[in-house]
Design an enzyme around this catalytic site. Structure first.
Site, PDB file in Angstrom:
ATOM      1  N   PRO A 179      14.204  48.529  -6.137  1.00  0.00           N
ATOM      2  CA  PRO A 179      14.357  48.339  -7.588  1.00  0.00           C
ATOM      3  C   PRO A 179      13.720  47.068  -8.150  1.00  0.00           C
ATOM      4  O   PRO A 179      14.405  46.159  -8.629  1.00  0.00           O
ATOM      5  CB  PRO A 179      15.874  48.341  -7.764  1.00  0.00           C
ATOM      6  CG  PRO A 179      16.396  47.794  -6.476  1.00  0.00           C
ATOM      7  CD  PRO A 179      15.461  48.313  -5.420  1.00  0.00           C
ATOM      8  N   CYS A 180      12.401  47.028  -8.139  1.00  0.00           N
ATOM      9  CA  CYS A 180      11.696  45.872  -8.682  1.00  0.00           C
ATOM     10  C   CYS A 180      11.901  45.743 -10.195  1.00  0.00           C
ATOM     11  O   CYS A 180      11.669  44.676 -10.761  1.00  0.00           O
ATOM     12  CB  CYS A 180      10.215  45.934  -8.335  1.00  0.00           C
ATOM     13  SG  CYS A 180       9.376  47.393  -8.953  1.00  0.00           S
TER      14      CYS A 180
END
Length: 152
Positions: free
Chosen positions: A119-120
């Site tokens: 989850p950048c």
């Protein structure tokens, strides 16, 4: 490859039969990594993405992923999978054990080949602004709002 409709547009995944090898908010994740296997996507990954968009934010956490990159990039992606709330690039670098590696941590986000599973989108600038996102700031903003609405 499989493509799923989401509130933020198409989400496509490639796999190797047991893991997700590429994932993108696009019609085709293949441009992410040349030579990435374009095999079957595990049903568990499809189910997890649907559950995530139904409000179970943790559903994507256990889906196996395959990534290619330097040791530091792999460490960065591993840490990102453990981050459940927004953090800054500075904090991400600290969490990787290399507090001075803020630019390298930012590269970890920019080179992420399995979006959503790593989850950048949860990484923000120091001032709290969104910064960049490969699939556009509207998608990043939408994902963060979705998570804020469903976070316990």
């Amino acid at each position: 490859m499989i493509t799923i409709k989401t509130p933020f547009g198409p989400f496509s995944m490639s796999g190797d039969g047991t893991s997700v090898t590429a994932a993108a908010f696009a019609d085709d994740p293949q441009p992410l990594v040349a030579g990435t296997p374009d095999g079957p996507v595990p049903q568990a990954a499809v189910d997890a993405v649907r559950a995530y968009f139904d409000g179970d934010l943790a559903a994507v956490d256990a889906v196996p992923v395959v990534w290619r990159g330097t040791d530091y990039l792999q460490q960065c992606w591993k840490v990102l999978r453990e981050v459940h709330e927004p953090v800054t690039y500075t904090r991400l670098a600290e969490l990787t054990g290399r507090p001075a590696a803020v630019r390298a941590a930012a590269q970890g986000c920019a080179r992420n080949q399995v979006g959503l599973f790593v989850p950048c989108h949860r990484v923000l600038r120091t001032d709290g602004s969104l910064g960049g996102f490969r699939w556009g700031l509207d998608v990043k903003r939408g994902l963060l709002a979705h998570e804020a609405a469903h976070r316990p």
